[in-house]
Write an enzyme that holds these catalytic residues in place. Sequence first.
Site, PDB file in Angstrom:
ATOM      1  N   GLU A 188       1.057  -1.119   0.032  1.00  5.27           N
ATOM      2  CA  GLU A 188       0.157  -0.134  -0.041  1.00  5.27           C
ATOM      3  C   GLU A 188       0.711   1.076   0.291  1.00  5.27           C
ATOM      4  O   GLU A 188       1.629   1.728   1.312  1.00  5.27           O
ATOM      5  CB  GLU A 188      -1.056   0.079   0.865  1.00  5.27           C
ATOM      6  N   ASP A 204     -10.092  -0.476  -1.879  1.00  7.18           N
ATOM      7  CA  ASP A 204      -9.659   0.873  -0.722  1.00  7.18           C
ATOM      8  C   ASP A 204     -10.844   1.404  -0.485  1.00  7.18           C
ATOM      9  O   ASP A 204     -11.898   1.867  -1.185  1.00  7.18           O
ATOM     10  CB  ASP A 204      -8.640   1.288  -1.559  1.00  7.18           C
ATOM     11  N   TYR A 256     -15.331   0.936  11.186  1.00  7.32           N
ATOM     12  CA  TYR A 256     -16.094   2.448  11.920  1.00  7.32           C
ATOM     13  C   TYR A 256     -16.846   2.584  11.967  1.00  7.32           C
ATOM     14  O   TYR A 256     -17.913   3.017  11.898  1.00  7.32           O
ATOM     15  CB  TYR A 256     -15.919   3.494  10.443  1.00  7.32           C
ATOM     16  N   ASP A 257     -17.811   0.653  11.617  1.00  3.96           N
ATOM     17  CA  ASP A 257     -18.846   1.260  11.675  1.00  3.96           C
ATOM     18  C   ASP A 257     -20.000   1.219  12.852  1.00  3.96           C
ATOM     19  O   ASP A 257     -21.296   1.765  12.428  1.00  3.96           O
ATOM     20  CB  ASP A 257     -19.668  -1.039  11.718  1.00  3.96           C
ATOM     21  N   HIS A 297     -21.285   2.340   0.845  1.00  2.00           N
ATOM     22  CA  HIS A 297     -20.601   2.534  -0.096  1.00  2.00           C
ATOM     23  C   HIS A 297     -19.863   1.401  -1.244  1.00  2.00           C
ATOM     24  O   HIS A 297     -19.877   1.470  -2.291  1.00  2.00           O
ATOM     25  CB  HIS A 297     -19.255   3.812   0.338  1.00  2.00           C
TER      26      HIS A 297
HETATM   27  P1  IMP Z   1      -8.487   0.120   3.644  1.00  2.00           P
HETATM   28  O1  IMP Z   1      -9.143   0.312   2.396  1.00  2.00           O
HETATM   29  O2  IMP Z   1      -8.256  -1.560   3.688  1.00  2.00           O
HETATM   30  O3  IMP Z   1      -7.376   0.789   3.631  1.00  2.00           O
HETATM   31  O4  IMP Z   1      -9.593   0.263   4.842  1.00  2.00           O
HETATM   32  C1  IMP Z   1      -9.620   2.062   5.041  1.00  2.00           C
HETATM   33  C2  IMP Z   1     -10.548   1.613   6.861  1.00  2.00           C
HETATM   34  O5  IMP Z   1     -11.673   2.422   6.521  1.00  2.00           O
HETATM   35  C3  IMP Z   1     -10.392   0.204   7.773  1.00  2.00           C
HETATM   36  O6  IMP Z   1      -9.553   0.675   8.827  1.00  2.00           O
HETATM   37  C4  IMP Z   1     -11.806  -0.592   7.624  1.00  2.00           C
HETATM   38  O7  IMP Z   1     -11.437  -0.668   8.805  1.00  2.00           O
HETATM   39  C5  IMP Z   1     -12.834   0.986   7.650  1.00  2.00           C
HETATM   40  N1  IMP Z   1     -13.847   0.591   6.084  1.00  2.00           N
HETATM   41  C6  IMP Z   1     -13.067   0.419   5.097  1.00  2.00           C
HETATM   42  N2  IMP Z   1     -14.993   0.074   4.852  1.00  2.00           N
HETATM   43  C7  IMP Z   1     -15.734   0.092   5.858  1.00  2.00           C
HETATM   44  C8  IMP Z   1     -16.918   0.059   6.273  1.00  2.00           C
HETATM   45  O8  IMP Z   1     -17.837  -0.921   5.366  1.00  2.00           O
HETATM   46  N3  IMP Z   1     -17.287   0.000   7.764  1.00  2.00           N
HETATM   47  C9  IMP Z   1     -16.241  -0.152   8.942  1.00  2.00           C
HETATM   48  N4  IMP Z   1     -14.914   0.466   8.507  1.00  2.00           N
HETATM   49  C10 IMP Z   1     -14.876   0.039   7.210  1.00  2.00           C
END
Ligand code: IMP
Length: 188
Positions: free
Chosen positions: A40, A69, A143-144, A167
């Site tokens: 990343e 992402d 972050y849910d 999303h």
């Molecule tokens: P990455 O895409 O793996 O870099 O993640 C981005 C961050 O956003 C991670 O810490 C996930 O926990 C959070 N994240 C992404 N999508 C969701 C979601 O649908 N619910 C809760 N947290 C999310």
Amino acid sequence: MHKSFDIFFVSSNSHKYKEAKNILNSFGIKLGFLKLSLEEIQSNSLKEIAEKKALDAFSKCKKPIIIEDDGLFIDSLNGFPGPYSSYVFKTIGNKGILKLVTTKRKAKFVSIITYCDKKILESFDAKLDGTISKIQKGKGWGYDPIFIPKNSKKTFAEIKCKNELSHRFKALRKFSNWYLHKLESNDQ
Ligand code: IMP
């Protein structure tokens, strides 16, 4: 017996895979899982991060893949944590975010789905507006428990229909339309 999948989701996050699998299933696409940590890069652009991750995933798997992402962008923090959402979740977590957000609570989740095969690299993005709750509510991942989608009173962790409005759902719907159309054109 070996299951045949249409494409593979490459990620180290099994929560994301479970949601993506259910969503794509509803569009008739079978999604396999390759649990891998991907390179990343640091960038302010989610698309640039996603496309580098997708190229890395394809070079490791040599199969048609998608990666995702995401970022949580909080208005009053000028879009923080954004592309750094994963790191910020691991370090200060939801408690830390709640301390930083005091008055204005508007936020959005952004998802980028990137598809990669031998010839194609294509990205699909979507956003979902919402607000940051005052306290954590419900049991969910990431972050849910602090994200309340627009037109709802409950957090992502409390609602049953997350996969019909998130999303992730919106970006995967764009991807499915493109992918199914591509398959149709290849058949002709
Ligand atoms: P990455 O895409 O793996 O870099 O993640 C981005 C961050 O956003 C991670 O810490 C996930 O926990 C959070 N994240 C992404 N999508 C969701 C979601 O649908 N619910 C809760 N947290 C999310």
